[in-house]
Scaffold this motif. Structure first.
Motif, short mmCIF file in Angstrom:
data_model
loop_
_atom_site.label_atom_id
_atom_site.label_comp_id
_atom_site.label_asym_id
_atom_site.label_seq_id
_atom_site.Cartn_x
_atom_site.Cartn_y
_atom_site.Cartn_z
N ASN A 160 1.67 2.18 4.57
CA ASN A 160 1.29 0.79 4.80
C ASN A 160 2.12 0.10 5.87
OD1 ASN A 160 -0.68 0.85 2.83
ND2 ASN A 160 0.81 0.46 1.21
N ASN A 164 -0.52 0.99 -6.93
CA ASN A 164 -0.21 0.22 -8.14
C ASN A 164 -0.87 -1.15 -8.05
OD1 ASN A 164 1.44 -1.47 -6.56
ND2 ASN A 164 3.26 -0.29 -7.02
N GLU A 165 -0.52 -2.04 -8.95
CA GLU A 165 -1.17 -3.35 -9.00
C GLU A 165 -0.96 -4.14 -7.71
OE1 GLU A 165 0.72 -2.03 -11.28
OE2 GLU A 165 -0.01 -2.42 -13.31
N GLY A 166 0.12 -3.85 -7.00
CA GLY A 166 0.42 -4.61 -5.80
C GLY A 166 -0.24 -4.04 -4.56
N THR A 167 -0.28 -2.71 -4.43
CA THR A 167 -0.80 -2.10 -3.20
C THR A 167 -2.30 -2.34 -3.05
OG1 THR A 167 -1.24 0.01 -4.26
CG2 THR A 167 0.92 -0.26 -3.28
N LEU A 189 -3.91 -5.08 -3.66
CA LEU A 189 -4.26 -6.48 -3.36
C LEU A 189 -4.72 -6.64 -1.91
CD1 LEU A 189 -1.24 -8.24 -5.12
CD2 LEU A 189 -3.61 -8.22 -5.92
N THR A 203 0.31 -4.41 3.85
CA THR A 203 -0.51 -3.27 4.20
C THR A 203 -1.01 -3.35 5.64
OG1 THR A 203 -1.24 -3.32 1.94
CG2 THR A 203 -2.51 -1.97 3.43
N ASP A 243 4.33 -9.58 -4.82
CA ASP A 243 3.72 -9.21 -6.10
C ASP A 243 4.82 -8.55 -6.93
OD1 ASP A 243 3.43 -6.13 -6.25
OD2 ASP A 243 2.78 -6.62 -4.22
N GLN A 244 4.64 -8.57 -8.26
CA GLN A 244 5.74 -8.13 -9.12
C GLN A 244 5.83 -6.62 -9.24
OE1 GLN A 244 4.75 -10.44 -12.81
NE2 GLN A 244 3.45 -11.26 -11.21
N PHE A 245 4.98 -5.90 -8.55
CA PHE A 245 4.92 -4.48 -8.80
C PHE A 245 5.50 -3.63 -7.68
CE2 PHE A 245 1.69 -6.67 -11.14
CZ PHE A 245 1.88 -6.19 -12.42
N ASN A 246 5.84 -4.26 -6.56
CA ASN A 246 6.39 -3.52 -5.45
C ASN A 246 7.65 -4.20 -4.95
OD1 ASN A 246 4.35 -1.34 -4.76
ND2 ASN A 246 3.08 -3.16 -4.96
#
Lengths: 308, 423, 277
Positions: free
Chosen positions: A145, B250-253, B255, C41, C235-238
């Motif tokens: 990314n 995961n939940e963040g990637t 988005l 991204t 975000d809370q996941f990364n």
């Protein structure tokens, strides 16, 4: 310290003075020895003991004596052997690559006549940097990314996921490991290079030996001790690889090392019995590698006065 | 000598810890990380804000942050509770870990009056995740669930009628045909098992049942529902609708891709709404019930959230139980939901005017419905063993084979539960 | 002609060395100046499009990170001072005195240096809980000492062997005891070696991760490498890439300063006696 002088003084010369010297010596040595053993001896003995039980920390009442069953479970498990293979692979590849790059860097540092301070400073930065930071830097660099690696490598697809396959994920981990530890290797090799007599190299040159011939016939044989010491320490260090894997893949894509497997059993799974068996086996593996390297390559341990 | 100096150092640090005895006792509440507060947010945010509001002249509540991943949170708390650590009073716990903690007697059951107050007021799905052996062992602070998020324009292009339930097959095909992607969570972590579990529950099966039997639970992942789930995963992984980072997603990637020009579909928790609200794709953002695994059978959306539990080893258990009452109060749940888009566990909170202003009414209804009809992950004291064993065979997604993976993983999970293999 | 070619080779080698060593540093520094959107991204460019200090200011505002910095500095410095002090005594005895068991001491040091740290953390966790050392500074100082002592002992022994001990004997002839001779004559001569050992020891403690994550649980004692996992992103996941990078830059700055000031000493320390029998 050469080992010959390490033994006890001859009996005949045991005098008051030498006895007081011995007392003083032990008084000076004792604190360091105690601290070193305090953190290692008890835990490894405890691990040895716990490894004989079925023992899960969250269910301490179900503890049950198993004898060597935990060891049988581990040694007959494909996961253990897969992780051993991964670890050995990482060890062999990183140490091999580091030897080549490290020697090239050592040679540059040896020969270069200007900007020595700059070169030395640059090479010490990876040595001093936190491994976790190195792991993050390379993880982001290889990231699909927001990393630059895919863009910079012309033969790479721009949406290639380095952490999506076993081999590419292993490559990323090894790059980080190599980057961080090559300076150590290079500096040890530099120490070896500076032991090589310039006269001998020049004599060979006068005799018409090419650069490669000088390298193989004169330089390398004369720094054998340094190379072996560097290999020994780096190999043992690489075999214990943990930080890079923890940060970069957490063992996904079959990139788990033996250290990481042990960590997961003890800390994540709370399997103190099985995990302790792994701890003991990890310890024995390190001993085995040290033994093999020392015996096989006759590393002079008295010369090995360095740690990574 | 070293032992002595170590002891001296230890007592020094103890002295430092006991330094100020003045003021009310301090309750330490271990919290999972909240999202970052918006710029210029006044005062304490999220759970830290709740802690501040619940401190009074009898006790102060201080928050201490746990690591990011649920797995790490469990490790931290469990290790210290097993060692009977007295410095934990309260903890924010993912519902999947309730069984393990409760079975090891590491959670103080809630007093009768609090339990009987919470039971009728709390959504059934959330309540189930805080209950072990018919006792309420923690108080739900908020309830999480997943819905299908999508771009309206894409659904239109693909000719999908989103007012009707859709299946995984439909959205994968629709995305692939339109150069879009379907975002799922398939990294080697708990979140991937959330997806697998939802797929299996949606096909009428379960990963394991009879979990009260502990290591002798019945492992059902190898049954037909497991195959159906594997087929969906296989289909996505081998389709152009899969995102390139599928195996680490995961939940963040997921988005970002939904907001990209290509757009697409995504299954994700409630927090995702805040990520798009006020942004460029807000008007094009649609939501629907979690996709069906098999046509004609209702889906089983994942459920999550956070429960607040009390450690039996803390120094002021009674005060901590009292604090739970305040922490999970209606007002705090509403404020917390407005701040973080983590939805309340209490039924009445959904009627709050401010909440209804912040979130679209149909979305709130969808969330409530999803929580109440969710397919929870099986509550087992051995859940983390089951997760790791499942991941060991189902990760990466592109190597899942519907003909072999489910059966293979079933026997592996059984072996793992019996402690016959390394995990 | 040939000479020139060799020189060109060295020059290219030096350039490659600089690129190899510094590229990741530049990369992480570049990341730390990127705004958050640029690390999302699909933003693979090397340098930031727009530069920002925001990441650094958010790191500065992070109280937990500051506590971790204090922990890391405090624990590493204490461990370094204690470890070097003990190692100095030990190395003096090894380099200078005759005693039975000298080989044993060296073997123990070598064995500890090779010890797989992960093997210890389970039992050590239990032990530290019992002793009340879990999640305290001493709880990390002690293992750091154990694992830096071998390095310090090896380095110092090498340095001490270079010291002209006749001076000590001369002092003893003049009536000084062994201890006085050590303190008055040898300590000043040994100071550079001690200093070098201290730098290397500090690097080890500063770098540790396994003990940091296993033996701490709050900001009471959690060191920087472990704290890095606690940053919360958009975000809370990364992990928040750019904030993490800013934190990484901040913990690398001390390393760079030390290296800039003391590169000569560090190289000497790392190579001292590595190969001489």
């Amino acid at each position: 310290m050469s080992t010959e002088t390490a033994g006890a003084p001859p009996r005949a010369r045991v005098t008051d003075r030498s006895r007081s010297e011995e007392r003083l010596a032990w008084r000076l040595v004792a604190p360091a020895v105690v601290v070193m053993l305090a953190v290692t001896a008890y835990p490894i003995l405890r691990a040895l003991y716990l490894s004989l039980f079925q023992y899960r920390a969250t269910a301490p009442d179900d503890r049950e004596f198993l004898g060597i069953d935990n060891y049988v479970t581990v040694l007959t498990d494909p996961l253990w052997w897969r992780d051993v293979w991964n670890t050995v692979l990482i060890m062999v590849v990183t140490v091999g690559v580091e030897l080549v790059i490290g020697f090239a860097f050592a040679y540059v540092m040896w020969k270069i006549i200007f900007a020595r301070g700059l070169i030395r400073t640059s090479i010490l930065i990876p040595y001093g940097i936190i491994t976790v930071v190195s792991a993050f830097a390379w993880q982001f660099a290889f990231s699909l990314n927001n990393g630059f690696v895919n863009g910079w490598l012309p033969f790479m697809d721009s949406d290639f996921n380095w952490f999506g396959q076993h081999w590419s994920a292993m490559t990323a981990i090894m790059v980080s490991e190599i980057w961080k530890t090559t300076p150590f290797m290079a500096l040890l090799l530099l120490a070896g290079l500076s032991q090589v007599s310039g006269d001998m190299v020049e004599a060979a040159q006068v005799d018409g030996a090419s650069w490669w011939q000088r390298l193989y016939k004169v330089i390398l044989p004369n720094m054998r001790a340094a190379i072996m010491v560097a290999v020994l320490f780096r190999a043992l260090d690489a075999f214990r690889i943990f930080d890079n894997i923890y940060v970069m893949t957490r063992g996904a894509q079959n990139t788990e090392s033996v250290s990481f497997l042990t960590y997961r059993q003890v800390i994540e799974q709370f399997e103190l019995g099985l995990g302790s068996a792994l701890s003991v086996l990890l310890f024995l593996s390190v001993l085995l590698i040290a033994f093999v390297l020392v015996k096989l390559f006759r590393v002079d341990l008295a010369a090995a006065r360095r740690e990574s | 000598m070293i032992a002595l100096s170590a002891a001296a150092l230890a007592s020094l640090s103890l002295l430092a810890a006991c330094g100020d005895d003045s003021g009310p006792p301090e309750l330490v509440w271990y919290i999972n990380p909240d999202p970052n507060p918006p710029d210029g947010f006044p005062g304490a945010f999220g759970q830290a804000g709740i802690a501040e509001r619940c401190s009074n002249d009898r006790y102060t509540v201080r928050t201490e942050l746990l690591p990011q991943s649920a797995t790490e949170q469990r490790i931290q708390l469990l290790r210290r509770l097993v060692a009977e650590d007295s410095s934990i009073s309260l903890m924010s716990l993912d519902p999947v870990f309730i069984a393990e903690f409760a079975a090891a007697d590491l959670l103080e059951p809630l007093p009768e009056d609090l339990a009987s107050e919470l039971s009728p007021a709390t959504l059934q799905g959330a309540l189930a995740g805080a209950t072990w052996e018919d006792r309420l062992v923690a108080a739900p602070l908020w309830a999480n669930t997943q819905v299908l998020w999508y771009r309206k324009s894409l659904a239109q292009r693909a000719g999908l009628d989103m007012t009707q339930p859709v299946t995984w097959d439909q959205i994968i095909e629709a995305a692939a045909a339109n150069g879009a992607t379907v975002g799922v969570q398939a990294n080697k972590y708990e979140g991937y098992v959330v997806w697998i579990n939802a797929l299996i529950e949606g096909a009428g099966g379960s990963i394991v049942t009879d979990t009260e039997a502990g290591p002798d639970a019945s492992v059902d992942i190898g049954a037909q529902a497991g195959t159906e789930a594997a087929q969906v995963i296989r289909k996505l992984a081998s389709s152009s609708a899969a995102q390139p980072d599928l195996s680490v997603s995961n939940e963040g990637t997921v988005l970002g891709p939904l907001a990209s020009d290509a757009g697409g579909f995504m299954v994700n928790w409630t927090f995702a709404y805040n990520n798009y609200a006020g942004g460029p794709v807000q008007d094009d953002l649609g939501w629907a019930r979690y996709p069906r695994t098999v046509a004609g059978e209702q889906s089983a959306p994942p459920i999550g959230g956070i429960n607040v539990g009390v450690s039996p080893y803390g120094e002021h258990t009674d005060l901590a139980l009292d604090a739970v009452r305040c922490i999970t109060s209606l007002e705090n749940q509403v404020t917390y939901a407005i701040e973080t888009a983590n939805m309340p566990a209490r039924q009445a909170a959904y009627d709050d005017a401010e909440l209804r202003e912040q979130f679209p009414a149909d979305l709130l209804d969808l969330w409530q419905e999803s929580i109440d009809t969710a397919g929870p992950r099986p509550p087992s004291p051995y859940w983390s063993t089951i997760v790791n064993a499942t991941l060991s065979r189902w990760h990466p997604a592109n190597e899942v084979d519907p003909t072999s993976t489910p059966a293979d993983s079933a026997s592996f999970i059984e072996d793992a539960l019996k402690g016959r293999v390394l995990l | 002609m040939k000479r020139a070619r060799v020189n060109a080779g060295i020059l290219i080698g030096a350039a490659l060395l600089l690129i190899w060593c510094l590229l990741p540093i530049v990369w992480i520094a570049s990341l730390s100046f990127k705004p958050v959107e640029e690390t999302a991204t699909g933003s693979p460019q090397f340098l930031p499009k727009t530069w920002t200090w925001d990441n650094f200011s958010s790191v500065f505002q992070n109280d937990d990170f500051q506590r971790a910095l204090i922990n890391s500095f405090g624990i590493s410095i204490i461990a370094t001072v204690l470890s070097v002090a003990l190692a100095t005594l030990c190395a003096y005895a090894i380099a200078r005195l005759q005693f039975r068991g000298k080989r044993l001491v060296l073997t123990i040091a070598l064995a500890i240096a090779m010890f797989p740290v992960v093997s210890l953390i389970g039992p050590l966790f239990d032990l530290w809980r019992t002793l009340g050392l879990f999640d305290t500074w001493p709880g990390l100082v002690i293992p750091y000492m154990s694992f830096t002592l071998p390095l310090a002992i090896w380095t110092l022994t090498a340095f001490f062997r270079e010291i002209p001990w006749e001076m000590e004997q001369a002092a003893q002839v003049d009536g000084a005891t062994s201890w006085q001779a050590f303190r008055k004559v040898i300590v000043p001569l040994a100071a550079p070696g001690v200093f070098t050992a201290a730098i290397l020891t500090f690097f080890f403690a500063w770098n540790d991760f396994v003990f940091g994550i296993s033996l701490t649980s709050t900001t009471n004692a959690r060191p920087v490498p472990a704290q890095l996992a606690f940053f919360v992103g958009p975000d809370q996941f990364n992990p928040p890439v750019s904030t993490l990078a800013a934190a990484a830059v901040m913990v690398t700055i001390p390393v760079i300063i030390i290296v800039l000031l003391f590169q000569r000493k560090i190289v000497a320390g790392l190579t001292a006696g590595a190969v001489k029998g």
